[in-house]
Design an enzyme around this catalytic site. Structure first.
Site, PDB file in Angstrom:
ATOM      1  N   ARG A 195     -19.033  -8.136   3.178  1.00  0.00           N
ATOM      2  CA  ARG A 195     -18.989  -7.130   4.245  1.00  0.00           C
ATOM      3  C   ARG A 195     -20.342  -7.029   4.941  1.00  0.00           C
ATOM      4  O   ARG A 195     -20.423  -6.921   6.177  1.00  0.00           O
ATOM      5  CB  ARG A 195     -18.554  -5.787   3.670  1.00  0.00           C
ATOM      6  N   PHE A 206      -5.775  -6.244   7.595  1.00  0.00           N
ATOM      7  CA  PHE A 206      -5.613  -5.822   6.206  1.00  0.00           C
ATOM      8  C   PHE A 206      -6.882  -5.086   5.764  1.00  0.00           C
ATOM      9  O   PHE A 206      -7.558  -5.458   4.810  1.00  0.00           O
ATOM     10  CB  PHE A 206      -5.347  -7.018   5.275  1.00  0.00           C
ATOM     11  N   ASP A 211      -3.627  -2.068   9.046  1.00  0.00           N
ATOM     12  CA  ASP A 211      -3.131  -2.119   7.679  1.00  0.00           C
ATOM     13  C   ASP A 211      -1.709  -1.569   7.671  1.00  0.00           C
ATOM     14  O   ASP A 211      -1.320  -0.805   8.565  1.00  0.00           O
ATOM     15  CB  ASP A 211      -4.018  -1.314   6.726  1.00  0.00           C
ATOM     16  N   ASN A 259       2.858  -3.660  10.659  1.00  0.00           N
ATOM     17  CA  ASN A 259       3.075  -4.904   9.931  1.00  0.00           C
ATOM     18  C   ASN A 259       2.066  -5.893  10.513  1.00  0.00           C
ATOM     19  O   ASN A 259       2.168  -6.285  11.681  1.00  0.00           O
ATOM     20  CB  ASN A 259       4.504  -5.405  10.137  1.00  0.00           C
ATOM     21  N   ASP A 310      -8.228 -10.575   5.626  1.00  0.00           N
ATOM     22  CA  ASP A 310      -8.447 -10.284   4.205  1.00  0.00           C
ATOM     23  C   ASP A 310      -7.149  -9.779   3.574  1.00  0.00           C
ATOM     24  O   ASP A 310      -7.057  -8.630   3.142  1.00  0.00           O
ATOM     25  CB  ASP A 310      -9.570  -9.239   4.049  1.00  0.00           C
ATOM     26  N   CYS A 323      -7.860 -14.159  -1.880  1.00  0.00           N
ATOM     27  CA  CYS A 323      -8.032 -13.695  -3.260  1.00  0.00           C
ATOM     28  C   CYS A 323      -6.964 -14.271  -4.178  1.00  0.00           C
ATOM     29  O   CYS A 323      -6.833 -13.832  -5.324  1.00  0.00           O
ATOM     30  CB  CYS A 323      -8.039 -12.171  -3.323  1.00  0.00           C
TER      31      CYS A 323
END
Length: 395
Positions: free
Chosen positions: A213, A229, A251, A278, A299, A339
């Site tokens: 970040r 996100f 989000d 969405n 992300d 991730c």
């Protein structure tokens, strides 16, 4: 005397090499009828001691290994010493233990404590157990954490699906001390962020992206910035504080966005817009409308939890990146986060290359990043290196 788990012939090398997961297929037989969660010795086919671990017949990982010393029991002193070793990295090396700090205290296999994650948020700790053997020793773990960190409270967070995988029933609950307050906050890179330890995602906050970040914020001054996100606003709010011309945070979770709005207000940031959408659909709508951004951060949550889901996960990442390239202005910056541990950095780069060719845009990777250093990677279990972050220039 510990029960023994005898390996098949020629299957001991990974475990002599200190990989902590012994799958059922590597085991020839079990001697001594250990209960699930019991301490066992792992022994080679030739009868040599390999390591000591915790047994679970209900898991695909039949034994999780913790010690490679034959005369060291997995008792309270052992787990306290392992946690103390993990803390020395965070406190003595990384210097993360400041007031209102947020950092990962223990990162499972990376800290040689397979199946356990501990995070610190100011005076509170969250614990997550993903292995039956460790979960059954929760009182031992809580005692060690109280002694080492003197928290006000310790809260258990659970991960979806662990009960079925490990045969252990766990529920989010206060393990010890005072419940965390609803206005609990931490300091990150000079900013204050509210964290919800009882209802937020993961253990309350995504500590692993702390340094990413800050790095991405350095690219934000004067730019049109999109945080897709966004969860509680980490990337977008760092960009806003750094002087972005405008910031749009997207989000699908209203509780996450409400937390993000409160974080913006807490830091006096007004040049940020939040939209509950969405994300996939909305990125397409923005692209169709001709909207452009100078920096786009992707992300998303984990897309694959098993190898069978990898092809579909890669389709998801591909679609996101196709939309992002349509939204990026010339000389724009694309930040690609993944991730999903089963997808490698090479997989991510190859997908990005394919999308760039399809879009007829030149893309230069300018930085390859991973998680913050309180999320280390054990060289004997490189599966612990799950987070990838590519920073690319899009011409």
């Amino acid at each position: 005397m510990s029960a023994k788990v005898i390996l098949k012939a020629k299957r001991a090398q990974p475990f002599f090499g200190r990989h902590p997961w012994v799958f059922a297929g590597a085991i020839e037989r079990v001697e001594g009828a250990p209960a699930d969660g019991a301490e066992v010795d792992l022994v080679s086919h030739g009868g040599n001691f390999v390591a000591r671990g915790l047994f679970n017949s209900q898991s695909k990982i039949h034994v999780r290994l913790y010690s490679w010393e034959e005369n060291v029991p997995l008792d309270e002193a052992f787990f306290r010493n392992r946690l103390a070793t993990a803390l020395r990295l965070r406190h003595d090396v990384l210097k993360l233990n400041g007031p209102d700090a947020g950092y990962r205290v223990c990162f499972s296999e990376s800290d040689y404590l397979s199946g356990m994650v501990v995070d610190r948020y100011g005076d509170w700790l969250t614990v997550q157990f993903t292995a039956l053997g460790i979960a059954s020793r929760r009182e031992t773990i809580v005692s060690a954490l109280r002694e080492l960190l003197n928290p006000k409270g310790i809260y258990l967070r659970t991960e979806k699906g662990v009960g079925k995988l490990e045969g252990v029933e766990l529920h989010d609950q206060l393990l010890w001390g005072e419940p965390p307050p609803p206005d609990l906050s931490i300091l990150e890179n000079g900013m204050r962020f509210l964290v919800n330890l009882t209802e937020g995602q993961k253990t309350g906050y995504y500590l692993d992206q702390r340094d990413n970040r800050a790095a991405v914020a350095r690219l934000a001054p004067g730019k049109r910035f999109l945080d897709a996100f966004c969860y509680s606003g980490g990337f977008g709010l760092h960009a806003a504080r750094a002087g972005a011309a405008e910031v749009l945070c997207l989000d699908g979770s209203e509780p996450a966005l409400e937390l993000a709005r409160r974080n913006a207000a807490l830091n006096g940031l007004e040049n940020v817009a939040f939209e509950r959408v969405n994300v996939f659909n909305h990125l397409g709508t923005l692209a169709t409308s001709g909207r452009k951004f100078d920096v786009v951060v992707l992300d998303p949550p984990k897309f694959a939890r098993n190898r069978g889901a990898i092809p579909e996960a890669l389709k998801g990442y591909r679609r996101l990146h196709q939309l992002a390239l349509k939204l990026l202005a010339p000389d724009g910056v694309l930040v690609s986060c993944c991730c999903t541990g089963l997808i490698t950095m090479l997989d991510l780069e190859e997908m990005l290359a394919q999308v760039a060719v399809e879009a007829k845009r030149d893309v230069q990777i300018v930085e390859r990043r991973g998680p913050a250093p309180d999320h280390p990677v054990a060289v004997t279990c490189r599966e612990s290196g799950y987070l990838k972050c590519l920073v690319s220039r899009v011409l």
